[in-house]
Motif scaffolding. Structure first.
Motif: not given
Length: 324
Positions: A156, A160, A244, A248
């Motif tokens: 992740y 990101a 999250k 995103l």
């Protein structure tokens, strides 16, 4: 196939039994890998408890996954088989534990089981009884769950940085398609690990509830609570990672929309820039008799120049307003 682990000086010796071979009475851990009915009956005879069939293992009801047998506790949990795959496969593993020995029933190849096999063969400090082997296995399983959740978190973070650092280029459609696809893969990974942690949390609570039947000591009870807290922390980390991922995904789609709006704005401004010359061309395309420029020798060049001036003037105006 039956794999029996019997006590030795260095730990537990691993024996792969051939069809028809008796199960050693000294076996501490009996690992049934896709067992035949005959192999299952042989393990049941030594264990003194009925071992669930494959159909019973596949049952999703809590009452079917955790129950008691005479002298044994039967527990079924899901373990990851291949967490490096896009869609991590899961295998249901059944643990039939008593104070003396442990039987595992599986129809896949969870990595945790192979690691546990190597550990019990090499570690002399593991007592030769079922609960000790079970807790050595639980320690490995919990560590694997933490590692896989951390792996998903690292993926992740990498994605990101790619999205917010470099941004996405909508001129290359594959760039944002791949980003969204990677987000889905990470989300699927986290979802599978949620299922694993949920089953393990139930299993750990059930073990602590029936500690006397399994003959657990104080250290094992403390370990059981510790593993439960670890699983709870891993699940909380997974919940935060889910949030999250949703953020995103929204940000990725938003960036793509902004880029597409920018392209639409460019085409709109270009249309406005060429609007004045279109108007001029329309005027000189009228069929009126009294139009001086039609009989003028330099009329054509004049109209072309007028169009160019209107284009430049409009362009400079939009640049001054920072619209281009």
């Amino acid at each position: 196939m039956i794999i029996a682990y019997c006590p030795s000086v260095n730990g537990l010796d691993r024996h792969e039994l051939l069809p028809g071979d008796p199960v050693p009475a000294t076996s501490v851990w009996i690992d049934l890998v896709a067992p035949t009915p005959e192999e299952q009956q042989a393990a049941e005879k030594l264990m003194g408890a009925e071992i669930p069939t494959r159909d019973e293992i596949a049952s999703i009801e809590t009452s079917e996954r955790l129950y008691l047998e005479p002298g044994a506790v039967v527990m079924t949990a899901q373990l990851p088989i291949a967490t490096r795959m896009i869609d991590p496969a899961l295998s249901s593993v059944t643990f039939v534990a008593s104070a003396k020995r442990l039987v595992t029933v599986r129809y896949g190849e969870p990595k945790s089981i192979s690691i546990a096999s190597k550990r019990v063969q090499a570690d002399k400090t593991i007592p030769h009884n079922g609960p000790a082997v079970l807790f050595a296995m639980l320690d490995i399983i919990v560590d694997r769950c933490a590692d896989e959740m951390e792996s998903a978190s690292a993926k992740y973070d990498e994605l990101a940085v790619e999205v917010f650092g470099d941004g996405l280029n909508t001129r290359k459609t594959a760039s944002y398609q791949i980003a969204i696809k990677r987000l889905g893969q990470i989300g699927l990974h986290v979802s599978k690990m949620h299922d694993v942690c949920t089953g393990l949390a139930r299993m750990l609570f059930y073990i602590s509830t029936h500690a006397k039947r399994l003959g657990l000591n104080d250290d094992q009870l403390a370990d059981c609570k510790m593993y439960g807290r670890d699983i709870h922390s891993i699940k909380e980390h997974g919940d935060a990672l889910d949030n999250k991922l949703a953020f995103l995904l929204d940000a990725t789609v938003g960036l793509v929309t902004l880029e597409q709006n920018q392209i639409s704005k460019i085409f709109t401004v270009l249309g406005l820039i060429f609007l004045p010359p279109t108007l001029i061309a329309s005027i000189y395309g009228m069929n009126f008799t009294n139009m001086p420029e039609l009989e003028w020798q330099q009329g054509f060049l004049f109209s072309i120049g007028l169009m160019l001036v209107s284009v430049v003037a409009t362009f400079l105006f939009f640049r001054w307003k920072r619209l281009l």
